[in-house]
Design an enzyme around this catalytic site. Structure first.
Site, PDB file in Angstrom:
ATOM      1  N   CYS A 150      40.970 126.839 -11.339  1.00 52.04           N
ATOM      2  CA  CYS A 150      41.861 126.063 -12.219  1.00 52.04           C
ATOM      3  C   CYS A 150      43.236 126.689 -12.303  1.00 52.04           C
ATOM      4  CB  CYS A 150      41.319 126.022 -13.644  1.00 52.04           C
ATOM      5  SG  CYS A 150      39.701 125.330 -13.755  1.00 52.04           S
ATOM      6  N   ARG A 170      34.906 115.090   6.167  1.00 47.82           N
ATOM      7  CA  ARG A 170      35.861 115.142   5.062  1.00 47.82           C
ATOM      8  C   ARG A 170      36.351 116.554   4.810  1.00 47.82           C
ATOM      9  NH1 ARG A 170      34.859 114.103  -0.052  1.00 47.82           N
ATOM     10  NH2 ARG A 170      32.781 114.920   0.136  1.00 47.82           N
TER      11      ARG A 170
HETATM   12  P1  XMP Z   1      34.107 127.937 -12.541  1.00 48.86           P
HETATM   13  O1  XMP Z   1      34.797 129.011 -13.306  1.00 48.86           O
HETATM   14  O2  XMP Z   1      32.617 127.990 -12.720  1.00 48.86           O
HETATM   15  O3  XMP Z   1      34.601 126.566 -13.179  1.00 48.86           O
HETATM   16  O4  XMP Z   1      34.490 127.949 -11.102  1.00 48.86           O
HETATM   17  C1  XMP Z   1      34.167 125.304 -12.750  1.00 48.86           C
HETATM   18  C2  XMP Z   1      34.919 124.244 -13.516  1.00 48.86           C
HETATM   19  O5  XMP Z   1      36.315 124.275 -13.229  1.00 48.86           O
HETATM   20  C3  XMP Z   1      36.884 123.009 -13.557  1.00 48.86           C
HETATM   21  N1  XMP Z   1      37.774 122.584 -12.462  1.00 48.86           N
HETATM   22  C4  XMP Z   1      39.130 122.536 -12.531  1.00 48.86           C
HETATM   23  N2  XMP Z   1      39.991 122.819 -13.526  1.00 48.86           N
HETATM   24  N3  XMP Z   1      41.811 122.302 -12.103  1.00 48.86           N
HETATM   25  C5  XMP Z   1      41.338 122.698 -13.314  1.00 48.86           C
HETATM   26  O6  XMP Z   1      42.145 122.954 -14.207  1.00 48.86           O
HETATM   27  C6  XMP Z   1      41.012 122.002 -11.058  1.00 48.86           C
HETATM   28  O7  XMP Z   1      41.473 121.670  -9.974  1.00 48.86           O
HETATM   29  C7  XMP Z   1      39.600 122.118 -11.286  1.00 48.86           C
HETATM   30  N4  XMP Z   1      38.530 121.894 -10.485  1.00 48.86           N
HETATM   31  C8  XMP Z   1      37.435 122.188 -11.248  1.00 48.86           C
HETATM   32  C9  XMP Z   1      35.736 122.045 -13.741  1.00 48.86           C
HETATM   33  O8  XMP Z   1      35.595 121.797 -15.130  1.00 48.86           O
HETATM   34  C10 XMP Z   1      34.556 122.823 -13.173  1.00 48.86           C
HETATM   35  O9  XMP Z   1      33.321 122.421 -13.681  1.00 48.86           O
END
Ligand code: XMP
Length: 514
Positions: free
Chosen positions: A332, A440
């Protein structure tokens, strides 16, 4: 004298956060690294003790055997991951960067993996020809046909061996079937274990189940019995099928409602309306729509959120569960790009303070790097944890292996990253043209459209199978429970207490003190 039980952490912490905010002061938000769980006198002799029960509540009447959900990310959860994690006791949520048909197809694959018995066995009429059965076999991928009359009376069974016994494609089924008077059957009410014994003794792969009137009500198979024995902790529904969830969005509400219908028809156990900012008008519209729809009979989880106010709004619109986390995830970038977020222990506590008293579940989503973080998330008020990064690079994640010299990698991309967005946009095209889904994940061009993507892109070294991560998470969780004398998942949040640590304390836990 009655001693009043102290209110749990989430309640007191949420109140502190609110008070500070009301006074216009920025409260101190806490995350996993800020706290340690205090040990307590315990009567649990070992982490393997039978008295520990890890049954976990997802939402509504859906439960798993471990508080572990794999994230609805396109580099983490498709059908392979969902199948494996459910067999091991957790659950997967199939992401939404797929066409609705493909997403529903994947849900069905997971649901069809196993069952107590097939309640809709593959059946044909006695006059069905070998040619028609061969065609049906290809479509339905079955290794047998029950031969039944129009009243569902069992006349016989046809297996591959019977089909191969004739060269004449126009031969009718009744001429090659093993007739019912030579068939082994079991009565309705037989358990899978009992049926397995019969199949073993009689050396057969399948055994039809008959009602007292002699009608077919199902078929037990050796395959289902073997899976049940190999995976005793699997998360299953009341028909013995694996539990699986799926994510939907909010952008085009009608299209997303249609997607939800397809997922429900495919047998999905719960739906997550998953968007970056769950406390929004779009979310409310979609949630209201799904919660009121009588055709959608599965729990609806909404997120992501990080405040008690958002929890109140979404519960008011009919959410059965709430997903918590703004920016804690490993991939994130939201906190860096937008400056927005809330430290994850504080976010979970704020939502739990509203959700628990309303009997709504809390899913702690993101930021957990170690099993101990899951223990902390559950103390902070969560019912269950969602993981992306901890499962990244495991064999069951979607996507191609990347080889660089002797090293192997897999991708782990935030869903708001350029690469993930491009894959989402290409999902239609790829399925229709090549049919090879893995395409993909081949190298994608950088998309110039997103000016400030909020997701990071990573290549993570290939790790072992998902099982190894689950063993690690479960071991740590059980250990944490034994230290605080918690026998169940819900006891964790009642019994756990935190101590805040300083930087020196943090160094100490990583063995960095000289
Ligand atoms: P972890 O820490 O386990 O978190 O890798 C997984 C969660 O991250 C979120 N997620 C995102 N949050 N931008 C964000 O701000 C993103 O591109 C993104 N992709 C995933 C999501 O809630 C996931 O379950």
């Amino acid at each position: 004298m009655l001693i009043k039980e102290a209110k749990p952490f989430y309640f007191r912490h949420a109140r502190y956060l609110q008070k500070q905010l009301k006074m216009g002061l920025p409260p101190v938000g806490l995350t996993f690294e800020d706290v340690l769980v205090l040990p307590k006198h315990s009567n649990i002799p070992s982490r393997k003790d039978d008295s520990l029960n890890l049954k976990s509540h997802i939402a509504g009447d859906v439960y798993t055997n471990l508080p572990i959900i794999t994230a609805n990310m396109d580099t983490i959860t498709e059908w392979q991951m969902s199948q494996e994690i459910a067999l091991l006791g957790g659950v997967g949520v199939i992401h939404r960067y797929l066409t609705s048909e493909e997403q529903a197809r994947q849900v069905k694959i997971v649901k069809d993996k196993t069952r107590t018995f097939q309640d809709q066995p593959f059946s044909v009429h006695p006059d069905t020809t070998v040619r028609d059965m061969r065609n049906l076999k290809k479509k339905q991928k079955t290794g047998y046909f029950l031969v039944q009359d129009t009243d569902n009376n069992l006349l016989g069974i046809i297996t591959d061996r019977d089909l191969d016994s004739t060269d004449d494609d126009s031969t009718q089924g009744h001429l090659i079937m093993t007739p019912s008077d030579r068939l082994i059957t079991v009565p309705e009410g037989t358990t899978l274990e009992e049926a397995e014994k019969v199949m073993k003794i009689k050396r057969i792969q399948k055994v039809p189940v008959l009602s007292s009137e002699g009608r077919v009500v199902g078929v037990f198979t050796q395959k289902d019995a073997q899976i049940a024995r190999k995976f005793p902790n699997a998360s299953k529904d009341n028909k013995g099928k694996l539990i699986v969830g799926a994510a939907v969005g909010v952008k085009d509400i009608e299209a997303e409602v249609e997607r939800t219908y397809k997922l429900v028809e495919a047998g999905v156990d719960f739906i997550i309306i998953d968007i970056a900012h769950g406390d929004s008008e779009n979310m409310m519209k979609m949630l209201r729509r799904l919660a009121k729809d009588r055709n959608i009979n599965v729990p609806i989880i909404a997120g992501n959120i990080a405040t008690g106010e958002a929890a109140k709004v979404l519960i008011g619109e009919g959410a059965d569960g709430l997903k918590v986390g703004i920016g804690p995830g490993w991939a994130c970038d939201t906190r860096i790009v937008a400056g927005v977020g809330r430290a994850q222990i504080s976010a979970i506590a704020s939502v739990a303070a509203v959700a628990v008293s309303n009997k709504i579940t809390v899913i702690a989503d993101g930021g957990m790097r170690n099993p101990g973080d899951l223990v902390k998330a559950l103390i902070a008020g969560a019912d269950i944890g969602m993981f992306g990064g901890m499962f990244a690079g495991t064999l069951e994640t979607p996507g191609k292996l990347i080889t660089k010299g002797k090293k192997k990698f897999k991708r782990y991309d935030g869903m708001a990253s350029n690469s993930a967005r491009i894959r989402a946009r290409n999902s239609h095209q790829i399925i229709q043209t090549s049919g090879i889904y893995e395409d993909r994940y081949s190298d994608t061009e950088v998309d110039a459209e997103q000016d400030a993507p909020e997701g990071r892109e990573k290549e993570v070294p290939l790790r072992g199978p998902v099982r190894e991560v689950v063993v690690y998470l479960e071991g740590g969780l059980r250990s944490g429970m034994s230290y605080i004398n918690a026998h169940t998942i819900s006891e964790i949040r009642k019994k756990g207490t935190f101590e805040r640590i300083t930087q020196a304390g943090a160094n100490e836990q990583y063995g960095e003190v000289s």
